[in-house]
Design a protein around this motif. Sequence first.
Motif, short mmCIF file in Angstrom:
data_model
loop_
_atom_site.label_atom_id
_atom_site.label_comp_id
_atom_site.label_asym_id
_atom_site.label_seq_id
_atom_site.Cartn_x
_atom_site.Cartn_y
_atom_site.Cartn_z
N ASP A 187 -4.09 -11.35 -4.86
CA ASP A 187 -3.63 -10.55 -3.72
C ASP A 187 -2.20 -10.88 -3.33
OD1 ASP A 187 -5.97 -9.18 -3.57
OD2 ASP A 187 -6.83 -10.34 -1.93
N ARG A 191 2.14 -8.48 -2.65
CA ARG A 191 3.29 -8.54 -1.74
C ARG A 191 4.59 -8.21 -2.46
NH1 ARG A 191 5.21 -12.71 0.39
NH2 ARG A 191 6.07 -11.53 2.11
N ILE A 194 5.93 -4.87 -2.02
CA ILE A 194 6.61 -4.63 -0.75
C ILE A 194 7.99 -5.31 -0.75
CG2 ILE A 194 6.47 -4.95 1.76
CD1 ILE A 194 3.41 -5.12 1.42
N TRP A 224 -4.97 -3.46 -5.17
CA TRP A 224 -3.60 -3.18 -4.75
C TRP A 224 -3.43 -1.76 -4.24
CZ3 TRP A 224 -0.13 -5.60 -9.14
CH2 TRP A 224 -0.28 -6.99 -9.11
N ARG A 345 -1.41 -8.39 4.69
CA ARG A 345 -0.40 -7.31 4.78
C ARG A 345 0.29 -7.31 6.14
NH1 ARG A 345 -2.24 -1.60 2.92
NH2 ARG A 345 0.00 -1.43 2.61
N TYR A 348 3.05 -4.79 6.87
CA TYR A 348 2.64 -3.45 7.27
C TYR A 348 2.13 -3.45 8.71
CZ TYR A 348 -0.43 0.68 7.40
OH TYR A 348 -1.06 1.84 7.75
#
Length: 996
Positions: A187, A191, A194, A224, A345, A348
Motif C-alpha cells: 500500500d 503513495r 500521488i 490501488w 491516503r 487526499y
Amino acid sequence: MSQVPVQYFNLMEENYSKYGLSVIQLIQIGKFYELWHEPDVPSIQQAYSQAELLVESPIPIYIRSRPLGVTPPIEQVASLLDMRIISPGKRSLLQMGFPTYSLTTHIRTLLDKGLTIVVIDELVTGKSGPKQRAVSQVYSPGCNLEDCTELSYVISIYFKDDLLGITLFSAMNGHSLMFPVYWDDRDKVARLLISYRIKEVVIWADLGADSGILNKIYGLLIGWNLFPSEPNVEIEVMGETLTPSGDIAPGYLSYRYESDNREWLLLHIYLGISKEWFNKNYQKYTLSKIFQSTWTEDVNQVNIISLLGILKFIKDRNSNFIKNLQLPECYNSVVSPLNLILCNRAEYQLDLLPKKGKLGGVLNVVDYCSTAMGKRLLKFRLLNPITDYSELNLRYEEIATFRQLLDKQIFDNSELKQIKDLSSLHRQWAICASSDTALPPKKLNQIYRSYLSANKLIRSLLPLDLQLPPSIGPQLELLIEEIDRFFQVDNLLGDIKDILQPTDNLTNLLLQQQTLKAQLTEWAEQTSNIVFQDTISIKADHFNKEGYAFSILSKKLARLERYLADTPVTDSSIIILGKRGNYQIITSPAIIKVSVELNLLEEQVNIYVKQTYNGELKRLYFSYSELFFPLENIISRLDVALSGAIVSIKFNYTKPCLLAKSTNPAPQKARGLIDATNLRHPLIEQLNTQEECVAHDISLEDKGMLLLSVNGAGKSTLLRAIGVNVILAQAGMYVAADLFKLRPYHYLITRILGGDDLHKGQGTFEVEMRDLSTILKLADYSSLILGDEICHGTEVNSGLAILAATIERLTAARTSFVLTTHLHQVVSLIDSPVRCYHLSVIQQEGIIYERKLKPGPGPPQYGIEVMGHIINDREFYSSALKYRKLINCKSPPLWPQSKSGSLPVFRPSKYNPQVFIDSCEICGAPAEAIHHIKPKKQGRGHSFNLNRRSNLVPVCSSCHLSIHRNKISILGWKRTSVHNKLYWVYLNGPLDSGTK
C-alpha cells in the motif's frame, strides 16, 4: 489500394502489437500529418482479443478471449482536436489531418488522454520516385520531452514471491530511483502515484515461476484503485494468451485507465520475462554500458529485473532516452525513516492537492513559485514531510532570510521568472550530446538566458547566509563565458549561419558567398541601367524553388527580350522559370552557373555551422555536466524558500518552533508534540470569504483530545487544520497560526472521509475497521491520529465499545490524537485521561455557529434541532421530537442529561442582547449568570458603560461564587489578531489563557 495506405495499415498492425491499442498513428503526406481508417473493413484492433481476469477464490485467475468493440482512433482524435473527418474520392477510406507544424501543439492534448502517438515521417533520400517513409518518433504519456510543469514518470514493478521490485524513471530528466517492497507493505507504493506524476505503469511477471502471480497482480491493482470495481475486469491482450493445451503463454496486456482526478494513465502487463535478464554477467554488462560506468551496486535482484524492464520499455519508444543517464538512487525502502509517513491516503483526506478542474488544494494556496523546478520541489516536500531537525531548521531559515529581504523591499522574483525548466533542458542537451540529433538553437537560447538570470540571482544572494555551494557561481560564470565565446547568443533565434562567432573557415565561405551575390546584383543593375535607364527594374534574389535568379515586371519582360536578341552574346538567352504575382522569374546560363556555386557554398556553410555547433555543444556538455544538478537544486531551493516567504507575509503565517527531543524509551524517536495558538485552516480561510475563520488553541502534549459537537460546527475542519499545519511545518514551511510549537511526528494517520470502497467491494464499516487497524498498528508516542466519527458505520452499542477501546489503546500508547464523535455516552465509559471539548453554537431564531473550542462535551442531543433549521417541515419536526422523547424514556441515559436533553436555547443577557448565557467562559460548564468585570457600584456616577460587551462574562454558579470569594480574578478581554480572549488568574496560581 495504393502503396501508401497499405504501408500505413501494415505499420498500424505492427504498432498495436508492440505498444498496445492506445496507439494513434500519424503519417506525413507532404506538409500534413494524416490519420486513416477503413470503416468497411473489420478494425485491426478487433483482430486482437479482450480478456477477463476472473477472481473466484480458490479458483485461480484465468484468461479467456472474446470480441473487442472499440472506438476507431480517427474518431477519438477528431473528437479531442475538434476536427472533421472526410472521405475523399470513391474509396471507403476516412481521413483527417493537420499541418506538420502544429504537431507539437496537438501532442500534449493526445498525451494527456493516455494515448501513444506514433509518427511516420517522409525520408529525405535525394532520389526520385515514390516517397520513402518510416517511424521517426514514438510519444507516450511517460516517454516524451514535451514542456510540462511536472516531470512525467514511468513506474516499473517486478513480482517475485513476496517481494516487489520498484523502479521509477523520468525521461524528462533521466532521474530514476529504485527500492524493494515487501508484499505486506504494498500500500505504501500507492503513495508514489500521488507523489510523482506517474503516467504509465509497467508490470513484469514470470508466469512460469509463480502460478498465482496473476492473482497478485489483480490484488495489487484493485488495492490501488487502478481497475474498475466489477468482479470481471476486462483488459486488452496483445497476441495469443492460451496455448492449445490450455496453458497461459507469455503475452502483453495493455489497459488505459482514468483516475479520480480525470487524468489518464497507461497500464502495461508483460507476462513473460527474457531468461537472459537473470544472468548476472548480462546484468553487469548491460547496466555498465547504459550508465557509462562499472555497475558495482549491490542491489536486490528484484530491483535489477525491474530496472532492466523499464530500460527496455523506454528504449522501445525512444532509444535516445536511455543515453547519458544518472545512476539510479537505490534505497532499502519506499519510505525514508526520516519522513513523516502519511497513512490512509492522508494526502487526499487533507486536500493537499487540487482535484483536476476544481478549486481547492493546499498546494494551490502555498504555491508562489516562479519556476517549474521550484513547483516540483514544493509539491514533493508537501507530500513527503520530514523529521530531520537540521534540514527543517535550514528550510525555516531560508524562508526567514527571504522574508527579511521582502520586508525591506530589496528583492523580488524577477530573475527567477526568467529561468526556464533547466532540468528538462539539460536532459535534452544530454540526449543530443550522445546522439546524432542537434539541440535546437532556441533551446540553447533558453538555457543561456536562464544561466544569466541564475548567475545574477546567485551573485545577489552571496552576502547572505544561505549555505550556497561556493563552486557553483564561478563554474556557472565560466560556462556563460564559453557560450559567449563560441556562439552569437543574440542570433540564436535567427538564421542558422549567424549563430556561431566568426572563424577563419566560416568567414572565408561567407566572403565567397558575398562576392557571388554581389556579382549577381551588379549584373542585374547593369542590365537594368542599359535597358531601362535605372537600377531597380531588374533585381537579383533567392527563391525557394528556383534558387538565385532575377525578377522583372511582366510588362517589361518583352523589352528586355528584344534588347538581348540584338546583343551578340551567345549565353545571354533568357530562361523563364515562373511567375510571382506581377513579376516574372528569369535566369540565364551564366546566372545558373553562379546560382549553383552559391547553393554549394550555402550547403557548405550549413554543414560547417551544424557540425561546429553540435561539436561545441557536446564539448560543453561533457565539460560542465557535473554543474547541472547542483545548479538545478539551488534554483529549486531558492524558489521554494522565496515562495514560502511570500506566503508567510501574504497570509500572516508564522515560523514553527521545533522543541528539543525529550527522554523516551526509544532514543531514535522522540514523542511527537503540537502546541499551537490561534491555529487556522490555510485552505478554509482563503476559500470561505463569507465569514471570519475561527482560530483555535490546540495542545496535544500530555493527553488526547475528544471533540463532541453539533453537526456542521466545524469538527472535521479542525481535524484538517491540525493535520495540514503539521504537514506544512514538517515540510519546512511556515504555518497558519500565531504560535506553533512542534516536536516532529513520524506517522500521521487520518480517518476523516467516510464511505464505502467500491473498488475493493467493502462497506462503510469494513473500511472504517481497515483504517482503524492501521491506527492501532502504528499508534505510538511518535504518531498523530486524526479520526472523524470513528465507528459511526455500525450500531450504537458496538460503536461505543470500539470507540472506548480505541481511546484506551491510544492513551496507553501515549499517542497524540484528536477524535470526533457524536457518541456522547463514551465520556461516561472511559477512565482514560482524555480532554473533552466541543465547538459552541447558539440557538436563538436560528442556529449560530460560534465554532469556539470550549471545555466539556457540550449538549448530548441536537440532531433534530439542526434538522429543523434545514428541513422546513413543522409536522415532521414535531414527529421526530416525539420519537426522541419516547426513546429517551425507554433507554435510560448512560450520561448526565440536561433538562431537555437536547441542544439548549441560549437566552440573551438582560444587560446586553449581544451577549448570550451559553457556557461558562472559565470552566466551560453551562452558564447561569452574567458577571460584570467592573462591579456595578464602581460604575455609578461615571460615564463608563457597565453593560458593554467587554465588561460582561457568562459564568456558572460555581465560578461566579469563586469570583466573589476572590478565588478568581478576571483580568478582562484582550484583542488578538483573530478574536477576543478572556484572561483570568486563579489567585496564588498560574495565569490561564482562558477561552476564546
